[in-house]
Design a protein around this motif. Structure first.
Motif, mmCIF file in Angstrom:
data_model
loop_
_atom_site.group_PDB
_atom_site.id
_atom_site.type_symbol
_atom_site.label_atom_id
_atom_site.label_comp_id
_atom_site.label_asym_id
_atom_site.label_seq_id
_atom_site.Cartn_x
_atom_site.Cartn_y
_atom_site.Cartn_z
ATOM 1 N N GLY A 87 0.822 -1.214 0.000
ATOM 2 C CA GLY A 87 0.000 0.000 0.000
ATOM 3 C C GLY A 87 0.847 1.252 0.000
ATOM 4 N N ALA A 88 1.912 1.255 0.799
ATOM 5 C CA ALA A 88 2.801 2.418 0.870
ATOM 6 C C ALA A 88 3.528 2.629 -0.445
ATOM 7 N N ALA A 89 4.081 1.555 -1.015
ATOM 8 C CA ALA A 89 4.858 1.661 -2.248
ATOM 9 C C ALA A 89 3.996 2.135 -3.415
ATOM 10 N N MET A 90 2.807 1.565 -3.546
ATOM 11 C CA MET A 90 1.935 1.933 -4.662
ATOM 12 C C MET A 90 1.472 3.385 -4.547
ATOM 13 N N ASN A 91 1.136 3.811 -3.335
ATOM 14 C CA ASN A 91 0.663 5.186 -3.156
ATOM 15 C C ASN A 91 1.776 6.184 -3.450
ATOM 16 N N ALA A 92 2.992 5.885 -2.995
ATOM 17 C CA ALA A 92 4.121 6.780 -3.252
ATOM 18 C C ALA A 92 4.460 6.816 -4.733
ATOM 19 N N SER A 93 4.395 5.663 -5.385
ATOM 20 C CA SER A 93 4.697 5.613 -6.819
ATOM 21 C C SER A 93 3.669 6.381 -7.636
#
Length: 466
Positions: free
Chosen positions: A19-25
């Motif tokens: 969730g963190a990686a996708m949102n930041a990307s």
């Protein structure tokens, strides 16, 4: 040692890390993800949520085949081994890995497979990658390393008859008898799975009743159905020692009882995966359970370091972890989509399935809230009769005066799906979140959703008759 610079580093690729990686990307940041296992997905995909729920579904199908008279035209009841059922779960796990691998590739997120260690608050060393050790640098780092089963030192988990909730997925046979120590969510789910395979299960609970955070009526229903499937539940018991030999396992309880079984499964507590991170290099300390303390924006005490998911403790659910990871990324990037995750539905995949959101009857009674309950029993609904799944109930708790919905509690087939209808209405504002919504809305017929209308009418009738 190669050095790479990123905007955001995420340690862990489970639900919180993803969730963190996708949102930041999606917000245009260059992101790196570190995963210590050989494939993405974290413990959720490989050892926890996905395999246990896939196992449960297969066992549910076996029970259906063996108990439904219609299937006798196909063949006689069959016995299925645990390893055979596990193969189905492994296929689901593989499909999830492929799906999630494509997520990272499509969003151009670099994934490093190795063990993460902090060098300082902006530098992470990745040990043991295919190219050797790598150095990653970023001003924003999210710890999403998840958790693992707590394993006390006085139990020999290296013995081939003693398992925890991770190693049980390597079980190569089907024991005739099994002791499960710990009657929380994981222990109760595995009690359902193994008893459904015909294993005689002793479920040891160190509390007064099963899953005491649930509405008492729902907890009682689970106890009944587990016992009905030959699970022996022992409340208020604490282990003294566990001894295994080539013939079996003997559990001695502090009450003096001794129980023998072919195998022993430990399901009592979890520990945050923080011991390998070298947190001392950034001035962070984990608590006695390996968890990190965060504020209501998922910030740790170290500037620029966030944490989300099981590694921060409550509620330790995959659904919440994904949202916590997204929220942590949103806060660190000053985005507008931040929200603190506090209203989380509970989904428990026992047989029967359980799900709830909001207050329980016990909580409302303690708070002196004037409430009433409306109930719908699945045995009286046409769709459940068509399914051949009459076990279950939907209960709506609502304020007697304002009619505001205060809690939704459900057990039975598709409970974890059904609860979201009530959750959506509870989240509305003004008069839209009252029990009258279910009276004034036409539901498809026959559906499980119409249980809301039945329960609402029953609840309103209770206050109308005063």
């Amino acid at each position: 040692m190669a050095v790479y610079d990123y905007d955001v580093i995420v340690i862990g690729s489970g639900p919180a890390g993803e969730g963190a990686a996708m949102n930041a990307s999606k917000k245009g940041r260059r992101v790196a993800v570190i995963e210590e296992q050989e494939a993405v997905g974290g413990n959720c995909t490989h050892k926890g949520t996905i395999p246990s729920k896939a196992l449960r579904h297969s066992v549910k199908q076996i029970i259906e085949f063996n108990t439904n008279p219609m299937f006798r035209d196909i063949g006689e009841p069959r016995w299925f081994s645990f390893p055979k059922v596990l193969k189905r779960a492994e296929k689901v796990m593989s499909s999830q890995v492929v799906l999630r691998t494509n997520f990272y590739a499509r969003n151009r997120i670099d994934v490093f497979f190795g063990t993460a260690e902090f060098e300082d608050k902006e530098t992470v060393i990745v040990r043991g990658t295919a190219s050797g050790d790598e150095t990653l640098r970023a001003k924003n780092i999210i710890i999403a390393t998840g958790s693992r089963p707590y394993t006390p030192d006085d139990i020999d988990f290296s013995h081939p008859r003693i398992y925890n909730s991770d190693t049980i997925l390597k079980l190569s046979h089907t024991p005739r008898t099994l002791i499960i120590y710990g009657a929380g969510v994981i222990g109760s789910e595995y009690a359902s799975i193994f008893s459904g395979l015909g294993v005689k299960v002793d479920l040891i609970n160190n509390q007064e009743r099963l899953l005491s955070f649930l509405d008492a009526e729902i907890s009682d229903a689970l106890s009944y159905h587990l016992r009905n499937n030959a699970v022996k539940i022992r409340h208020n018991e604490i282990y003294d020692n566990v001894v295994a030999d080539e013939r079996g396992v003997i559990l001695t309880l502090k009450s003096g009882k001794k129980i023998r079984a072919d195998a022993f499964l430990w399901c009592n507590g979890r520990t945050g995966n923080t011991d390998m991170l070298k947190l001392e290099n950034i001035g962070l300390d984990a608590n006695s359970r390996g968890q990190l303390v965060v504020d209501d924006h998922y910030r740790t005490q170290c500037d620029g370091i966030y944490a989300a998911g099981d590694v921060v403790g409550w509620p330790s659910l995959a659904s919440a972890a994904l949202d916590q990871g997204r929220a942590a990324a949103a806060d660190m990037l000053d985005a507008e989509d931040f929200r603190y995750i506090n209203e989380v539905p509970t989904g428990i995949y026992t047989i029967p399935e359980i799900s709830s959101v909001g207050k329980t009857e016990e909580e409302l009674t303690k708070e002196c809230v004037p409430y009433e309950a409306g109930q719908a029993f699945f045995k009286d609904t046409a769709r459940a009769q068509i399914y051949g799944q009459p076990v279950g109930m939907l209960k709506i708790l609502f304020h007697r005066e304002t009619l505001e919905i205060l809690g939704i509690h459900c057990f039975g087939e598709h409970a974890a799906e059904i609860v979201h209808i009530g959750q959506a209405i509870m989240a509305q504002e003004g008069e839209s979140n009252t029990i009258k919504y279910f009276i004034n809305t036409t539901f498809n017929y026959p559906t499980m959703a119409e249980a809301y209308r039945v329960a609402a009418i029953a609840g309103l009738n209770r206050i109308a008759n005063l």
